[in-house]
Motif scaffolding. Structure first.
Motif, PDB file in Angstrom:
ATOM      1  N   GLU A  40       0.976  -1.104  -0.142  1.00 16.35           N
ATOM      2  CA  GLU A  40      -0.088   0.111   0.054  1.00 16.35           C
ATOM      3  C   GLU A  40       0.890   1.277   0.015  1.00 16.35           C
ATOM      4  O   GLU A  40       1.617   1.522   0.969  1.00 16.35           O
ATOM      5  N   ILE A  41       0.593   2.008  -1.003  1.00 16.00           N
ATOM      6  CA  ILE A  41       1.523   3.092  -1.116  1.00 16.00           C
ATOM      7  C   ILE A  41       0.853   4.301  -1.047  1.00 16.00           C
ATOM      8  O   ILE A  41      -0.072   4.611  -1.633  1.00 16.00           O
ATOM      9  N   ALA A  42       1.480   5.497  -0.198  1.00 15.75           N
ATOM     10  CA  ALA A  42       0.788   6.641  -0.395  1.00 15.75           C
ATOM     11  C   ALA A  42       1.844   7.787  -0.355  1.00 15.75           C
ATOM     12  O   ALA A  42       2.883   7.613   0.084  1.00 15.75           O
ATOM     13  N   LEU A  43       1.206   8.727  -1.142  1.00 19.02           N
ATOM     14  CA  LEU A  43       2.169  10.147  -1.223  1.00 19.02           C
ATOM     15  C   LEU A  43       1.750  10.951   0.133  1.00 19.02           C
ATOM     16  O   LEU A  43       0.545  11.083   0.260  1.00 19.02           O
ATOM     17  N   ILE A  44       2.711  11.362   0.839  1.00 16.26           N
ATOM     18  CA  ILE A  44       2.229  12.016   2.338  1.00 16.26           C
ATOM     19  C   ILE A  44       2.775  13.332   2.136  1.00 16.26           C
ATOM     20  O   ILE A  44       4.125  13.799   2.189  1.00 16.26           O
ATOM     21  N   PRO A  45       1.999  14.517   1.412  1.00 16.70           N
ATOM     22  CA  PRO A  45       2.443  15.973   1.618  1.00 16.70           C
ATOM     23  C   PRO A  45       2.720  16.315   2.960  1.00 16.70           C
ATOM     24  O   PRO A  45       2.448  15.686   3.861  1.00 16.70           O
ATOM     25  N   PRO A  46       3.469  17.453   3.360  1.00 20.13           N
ATOM     26  CA  PRO A  46       3.817  17.960   4.462  1.00 20.13           C
ATOM     27  C   PRO A  46       2.380  18.001   5.534  1.00 20.13           C
ATOM     28  O   PRO A  46       1.354  18.259   4.969  1.00 20.13           O
ATOM     29  N   VAL A  47       2.678  17.533   6.509  1.00 24.56           N
ATOM     30  CA  VAL A  47       1.345  17.154   7.548  1.00 24.56           C
ATOM     31  C   VAL A  47       1.045  18.392   8.220  1.00 24.56           C
ATOM     32  O   VAL A  47       2.118  19.292   8.568  1.00 24.56           O
ATOM     33  N   SER A  48      -0.112  18.309   8.797  1.00 24.80           N
ATOM     34  CA  SER A  48      -0.526  19.490   9.510  1.00 24.80           C
ATOM     35  C   SER A  48      -1.688  19.313  10.596  1.00 24.80           C
ATOM     36  O   SER A  48      -2.619  19.892  10.592  1.00 24.80           O
ATOM     37  N   GLY A  49      -1.385  18.113  11.236  1.00 28.20           N
ATOM     38  CA  GLY A  49      -2.294  17.692  12.204  1.00 28.20           C
ATOM     39  C   GLY A  49      -2.101  18.682  13.543  1.00 28.20           C
ATOM     40  O   GLY A  49      -1.108  19.403  13.429  1.00 28.20           O
TER      41      GLY A  49
END
Lengths: 146, 81
Positions: free
Chosen positions: B71-80
C-alpha cells in the motif's frame, strides 16, 4: 491509548482516565481552532487523515513517550472532519509521578505529532477561500474559492 | 505490476481523485513510482517535491524496492494538531 474520532473530544473523560494514585502530575494539552492566523480570519478547520498510518504513528508516539518518560497514562485523541473555532482538534493527556516529566512528555508528544502523523488540515478563510495547510510549501495550488 | 498510489489533501485535489494507478516492472523503487506518477499527473510536481512516501504505513526512502500488493501513499507535509 490513541484514537481518531469525528466527534467532539471528551476532554473531561480523558483527564479522568489519565488521573491515577500513582501520578503526581497530569497534563492535558488541547490544540484548538484559532480564529486569526497572520492577519487572516479562519471560519473553520477541516481535518483529514490517512487513517491506518495515523493510527500506527500515534501508537508509536505513545510507545516512545513511555520509553522516554515514566508515563503512567497516555491518551492521544485527534478529531477529524470539521472542527469549529475554539474547539479541540487534538487532545493529549499524560500522567507521570512528577510534573517535569508530564510537561516534557506532553510537549514532545504534540511537537512530534505535528511532524510525523499523516493528518492534514484545510483552512476555510472568512474571505470564502480555502486551502490545505502543507508547511514548507509555497502556494501549491493557491487558495481555491468555494 | 500495477501500483496504486493513495493521495491526500492538496495532492488529491490536484489529481482530482484519491488514488492514481501506474504500471511498473517488478522490483520498482519509490523513485520510479514518483517518476511515473508525475508523468501521469504533472500537476503533482510542486507537492511531490515536498512530500514523503509511505509504504504499508511506514515512511520509506526513495530507493525502497516495492513488493507486490504494497500500500503506497504520497504524504504531503502534514498539518495535524
Amino acid at each position: 491509548m490513541i484514537r481518531l474520532t469525528r466527534e467532539p473530544i471528551d476532554t473531561a473523560a480523558m483527564l479522568s482516565q489519565a488521573t491515577s494514585p500513582a501520578a503526581g502530575a497530569v497534563v492535558l494539552f488541547l490544540g484548538t481552532t484559532r480564529e486569526l492566523t497572520a492577519g487572516r480570519r479562519t471560519v473553520t478547520l477541516d481535518y483529514e487523515a490517512y487513517d491506518a498510518m495515523a493510527e500506527r504513528k500515534l501508537t508509536e508516539l505513545e510507545a516512545e513517550a513511555r520509553r522516554r518518560w515514566p508515563v503512567i497514562e497516555c491518551m492521544i485523541v485527534h478529531r477529524l472532519g470539521r472542527v469549529p473555532l475554539g474547539e479541540a482538534s487534538v487532545a493529549i493527556a499524560v500522567s507521570t509521578p512528577h510534573r517535569a516529566d508530564a510537561f516534557a512528555a506532553g510537549q514532545w508528544l504534540i511537537d512530534t505529532l505535528k511532524q510525523d502523523v499523516p493528518i492534514w488540515k484545510c483552512e476555510h478563510w472568512a474571505d470564502g477561500t480555502s486551502e490545505w495547510v502543507h508547511p514548507g510549501m509555497c502556494e501549491p495550488g493557491g487558495p481555491t474559492a468555494r | 505490476m500495477t501500483i496504486r498510489v493513495k493521495l491526500f489533501a492538496a495532492a488529491r485535489d490536484a489529481a482530482g481523485k484519491p488514488e492514481v494507478t501506474v504500471e511498473l516492472a517488478d522490483g520498482a523503487t519509490i523513485a520510479q513510482v514518483r517518476e511515473a506518477l508525475l508523468a501521469a499527473v504533472p500537476r503533482l510536481q510542486p507537492i511531490a517535491r515536498h512530500a514523503r512516501w509511505a509504504v504499508d504505513s511506514e515512511f520509506v526512502p526513495d530507493d525502497h524496492v516495492l513488493a507486490p500488493a504494497s500500500e503506497i501513499a504520497l504524504i504531503p507535509p502534514v498539518s495535524g494538531g
